[in-house]
Design an enzyme around this catalytic site. Sequence first.
Site, PDB file in Angstrom:
ATOM      1  N   GLY A  54       0.814  -1.217   0.000  1.00  0.00           N
ATOM      2  CA  GLY A  54       0.000   0.000   0.000  1.00  0.00           C
ATOM      3  C   GLY A  54       0.843   1.261   0.000  1.00  0.00           C
ATOM      4  N   THR A  56       1.505   3.250  -2.305  1.00  0.00           N
ATOM      5  CA  THR A  56       0.974   4.352  -3.125  1.00  0.00           C
ATOM      6  C   THR A  56      -0.188   5.073  -2.436  1.00  0.00           C
ATOM      7  OG1 THR A  56      -0.503   2.816  -4.263  1.00  0.00           O
ATOM      8  CG2 THR A  56       1.625   3.239  -5.305  1.00  0.00           C
ATOM      9  N   GLN A  58      -2.121   6.995   1.056  1.00  0.00           N
ATOM     10  CA  GLN A  58      -1.754   8.127   1.931  1.00  0.00           C
ATOM     11  C   GLN A  58      -0.671   7.742   2.941  1.00  0.00           C
ATOM     12  OE1 GLN A  58      -4.342  11.037   4.626  1.00  0.00           O
ATOM     13  NE2 GLN A  58      -4.103   9.081   5.679  1.00  0.00           N
ATOM     14  N   ASP A 109       0.074  -7.604  -5.627  1.00  0.00           N
ATOM     15  CA  ASP A 109      -1.313  -7.496  -5.188  1.00  0.00           C
ATOM     16  C   ASP A 109      -1.511  -8.482  -4.049  1.00  0.00           C
ATOM     17  OD1 ASP A 109      -4.246  -7.707  -5.060  1.00  0.00           O
ATOM     18  OD2 ASP A 109      -4.169  -6.533  -6.910  1.00  0.00           O
ATOM     19  N   ALA A 132      -1.729  -2.082   2.789  1.00  0.00           N
ATOM     20  CA  ALA A 132      -2.604  -2.242   1.618  1.00  0.00           C
ATOM     21  C   ALA A 132      -3.995  -2.667   2.048  1.00  0.00           C
ATOM     22  CB  ALA A 132      -2.028  -3.295   0.676  1.00  0.00           C
ATOM     23  N   ALA A 133      -4.989  -2.031   1.466  1.00  0.00           N
ATOM     24  CA  ALA A 133      -6.370  -2.417   1.759  1.00  0.00           C
ATOM     25  C   ALA A 133      -7.317  -1.698   0.820  1.00  0.00           C
ATOM     26  CB  ALA A 133      -6.744  -2.048   3.196  1.00  0.00           C
ATOM     27  N   THR A 178      -7.824  -0.778  12.626  1.00  0.00           N
ATOM     28  CA  THR A 178      -8.593   0.453  12.492  1.00  0.00           C
ATOM     29  C   THR A 178      -9.614   0.647  13.611  1.00  0.00           C
ATOM     30  OG1 THR A 178     -10.345   1.451  11.138  1.00  0.00           O
ATOM     31  CG2 THR A 178     -10.042  -0.902  10.872  1.00  0.00           C
ATOM     32  N   GLU A 180     -12.474   1.464  13.116  1.00  0.00           N
ATOM     33  CA  GLU A 180     -13.763   0.949  12.620  1.00  0.00           C
ATOM     34  C   GLU A 180     -14.114  -0.378  13.289  1.00  0.00           C
ATOM     35  OE1 GLU A 180     -16.088   2.233  10.329  1.00  0.00           O
ATOM     36  OE2 GLU A 180     -14.971   4.086  10.533  1.00  0.00           O
ATOM     37  N   TYR A 202     -15.948  -3.759   5.467  1.00  0.00           N
ATOM     38  CA  TYR A 202     -14.551  -3.328   5.683  1.00  0.00           C
ATOM     39  C   TYR A 202     -14.112  -3.680   7.102  1.00  0.00           C
ATOM     40  CZ  TYR A 202     -10.789  -0.008   6.882  1.00  0.00           C
ATOM     41  OH  TYR A 202      -9.629   0.556   7.339  1.00  0.00           O
ATOM     42  N   LYS A 206     -11.339  -6.345   8.457  1.00  0.00           N
ATOM     43  CA  LYS A 206     -10.219  -5.906   9.303  1.00  0.00           C
ATOM     44  C   LYS A 206     -10.219  -6.633  10.652  1.00  0.00           C
ATOM     45  CE  LYS A 206      -7.909  -2.583   7.047  1.00  0.00           C
ATOM     46  NZ  LYS A 206      -6.444  -2.456   6.965  1.00  0.00           N
TER      47      LYS A 206
END
Length: 401
Positions: A54, A56, A58, A109, A132-133, A178, A180, A202, A206
């Site tokens: 991940g 690429t 933020q 990937d 990555a997610a 996360t 979440e 999501y 996670k």
Amino acid sequence: MPVWWPPPDGLLRTSAVLQEGAWERALRIKSRTSCHSGRQGSPSVQNKVALITGVTGQDGAYLARLLLGKGYFVHGIKRRSSSFNTERVDELYLDPHEHETRFFMHYGDLADATNVIRLVQQHQPDEIYNLAAQSHVQVSFETPEYTANADALGTLRLLEAIRILKLTDKVRFYQASTSELYGKVREVPQRETTPFYPRSPYAAAKLYAYWITVNYREAYAIHASNGILFNHESPLRGETFVTRKITRAVAAIERGLQQHLYLGNLDAKRDWGHARDYVEGMWLILQQPSPDDYVLATGSMHSVREFVELAFRGVGRMIEWRGTGVEEVGLERKTGKVLVRIDPRYFRPTEVDELCGDPSKARERLGWSHKTSFKELVAEMVASDLESVADARWRRTWAAE
Ligand code: NAP
Ligand code: GDP
């Protein structure tokens, strides 16, 4: 200066030349002799090799910069795309044909186990940061199976790669967990011991990733840790997350390119911090002698409504709210013009109403705390989007959204 990379103090006026020169110096290898070949023993920070999935995204972009600044060799996994998708890390990239560099990108990937195993085998990382997610909650309701594959099984594939390759004693593993997970919150504020109650595909994916990380730590003694990170934003935040959507709209409305901002639930509350501060916490988690799970948060929460008000205030527009429910609008006090409207399309089938983290454990054990205030975060994001709105390419992407 690239508009998306604010200088460390968050002020956009810092000299571009100084910034770029400093980064270039940080990225160049002084001597080939420091190459990452000696694998025995514990490497110094200078020689450490990190693998970032991940890269690429933020957080990947901020983390890669942090690690390069510390002298790491950084290998990032990027997905093949029909168009360029490395904009956030382009500043770091030096063509290895032309330069000596510490930053490398490889196609990969997390849905492809053979690819994951090969990359771990080839680069023999000391630290793996699994960032990555498919990271968007609303999108996960539309692509639940893919989200589970990338976010849940992707984590398992990496942990299995460590085990299959007999790297359990060598590799330290960071899992991007996360807030979440807390979903329909069981206590306020949420801490490491708060029970989870996921409210989206999501978060459910996670949840698996969180527990498989704990399980591999306990079953195989892998130095594997979860960072339970509350929302963190920046000028690099994906454009469809609410904070960036708001700051881009404020910039576009200010420049006369857009009339209205359409949002969903204005009363959702989040504990918003700055990504730059949070990647420091990720690194600290992997530097501990023993693996463990940590909440990284600011400890205060704000509503989407407050974010909107503060962002518009940054360009001198005061917002007043009128009406209720889907009829509610945000008016500019001075002109009476409607700037914010509700679109029920952005309501979620199950919402996470509020999240607020307790970062005490991270403060006590890691010495970590956030540095950027909510106000500074909003100001930085608005300033950056005001700058990028002048960019012709940005206008084209805007039109396509
Ligand atoms: P982001 O900007 O959406 O970046 C996600 C990255 O994952 C991108 O590089 C993306 O590649 C890559 N990716 C997606 N699916 C992949 C796959 N199947 N294989 C390989 N790479 C894949 O997310 P972020 O904000 O940096 O967040 C980083 C991590 O922290 C994520 O796991 C996220 O769920 C988690 N997290 C984020 C927050 C937050 O507030 N930001 C809070 C808690 C946890 P493309 O660029 O090609 O799309
Ligand atoms: P999340 O916390 O990972 O879901 O991050 P988001 O930035 O996507 O959403 C944060 C909160 O803002 C959620 O409670 C959303 O329901 C709420 N929200 C309100 N309007 C919008 C919108 O237009 N887009 C998004 N992404 N979220 C919105």
